[in-house]
Motif scaffolding. Structure first.
Motif, short mmCIF file in Angstrom:
data_model
loop_
_atom_site.label_atom_id
_atom_site.label_comp_id
_atom_site.label_asym_id
_atom_site.label_seq_id
_atom_site.Cartn_x
_atom_site.Cartn_y
_atom_site.Cartn_z
N ASN A 2 -2.23 1.01 1.55
CA ASN A 2 -0.83 0.80 1.16
C ASN A 2 -0.55 -0.60 0.63
OD1 ASN A 2 -0.66 -0.89 3.39
ND2 ASN A 2 0.55 0.51 4.60
N TYR A 4 0.16 -3.24 2.12
CA TYR A 4 1.20 -3.94 2.86
C TYR A 4 0.83 -3.91 4.33
CZ TYR A 4 5.87 -5.45 4.24
OH TYR A 4 6.92 -6.15 4.75
N ASP A 9 6.89 0.81 5.74
CA ASP A 9 6.41 1.14 4.39
C ASP A 9 7.39 0.58 3.36
OD1 ASP A 9 5.39 2.24 2.09
OD2 ASP A 9 5.63 4.32 2.71
N LEU A 14 1.40 5.32 -2.72
CA LEU A 14 0.30 4.67 -2.02
C LEU A 14 -0.85 4.41 -2.97
CD1 LEU A 14 0.19 6.58 1.38
CD2 LEU A 14 1.22 4.36 0.88
N ALA A 15 -1.53 3.30 -2.77
CA ALA A 15 -2.70 2.96 -3.59
C ALA A 15 -3.95 3.54 -2.93
CB ALA A 15 -2.83 1.44 -3.70
N TRP A 19 -8.46 -0.18 -3.47
CA TRP A 19 -7.61 -1.22 -4.06
C TRP A 19 -7.13 -2.16 -2.96
CZ3 TRP A 19 -6.43 -1.71 -9.28
CH2 TRP A 19 -6.85 -0.67 -10.10
N ALA A 64 3.76 -5.91 -2.95
CA ALA A 64 3.08 -4.65 -2.60
C ALA A 64 3.69 -3.48 -3.38
CB ALA A 64 3.16 -4.40 -1.10
N ARG A 68 1.79 -1.33 -6.17
CA ARG A 68 1.66 0.14 -6.05
C ARG A 68 2.05 0.83 -7.35
NH1 ARG A 68 4.13 2.13 -0.31
NH2 ARG A 68 2.49 1.31 1.05
N ASP A 72 -0.51 2.81 -9.89
CA ASP A 72 -0.21 4.21 -10.22
C ASP A 72 -0.17 4.40 -11.73
OD1 ASP A 72 0.62 6.92 -9.30
OD2 ASP A 72 2.46 6.40 -10.38
#
Length: 89
Positions: A2, A4, A9, A14-15, A19, A64, A68, A72
């Motif tokens: 994530n 982070y 959250d 989410l990555a 990554w 973060a 993300r 994406d």
């Protein structure tokens, strides 16, 4: 992953687990800059930045979310050819 570290959250997609993100800060006072170095499987891919008077935790959260969405979008577009960083001349 994530990207982070806090329990909350920050949002965004989410990555993938390969990554990662490392955050650094330059400058103090009214306009510090925060940099997120984005890596995929340990290889540098991107650097994102924000400038402002956020706390270190808030800057990490903002970066973060930015990371993300960038990851994406990066993964959704077609890639062709070499994508490694070239030598600066």
């Amino acid at each position: 992953m994530n990207l982070y570290l806090s329990g909350d959250d920050p949002g965004g997609p989410l990555a993938p687990a390969d990554w990662t993100m490392a955050v650094t800060q330059e400058g103090l006072g009214e306009m510090p800059s925060y940099f997120a170095d984005i890596q995929r499987a340990g290889a540098p891919v991107c650097r994102l930045t924000i400038t402002g008077t956020w706390s270190e935790e808030e800057a990490h959260r903002l970066l973060a979310v930015k990371a993300r969405f960038w990851i994406d979008e990066y993964l959704s577009r077609p890639h062709s050819g070499v994508t490694d960083f070239g030598a600066l001349e």
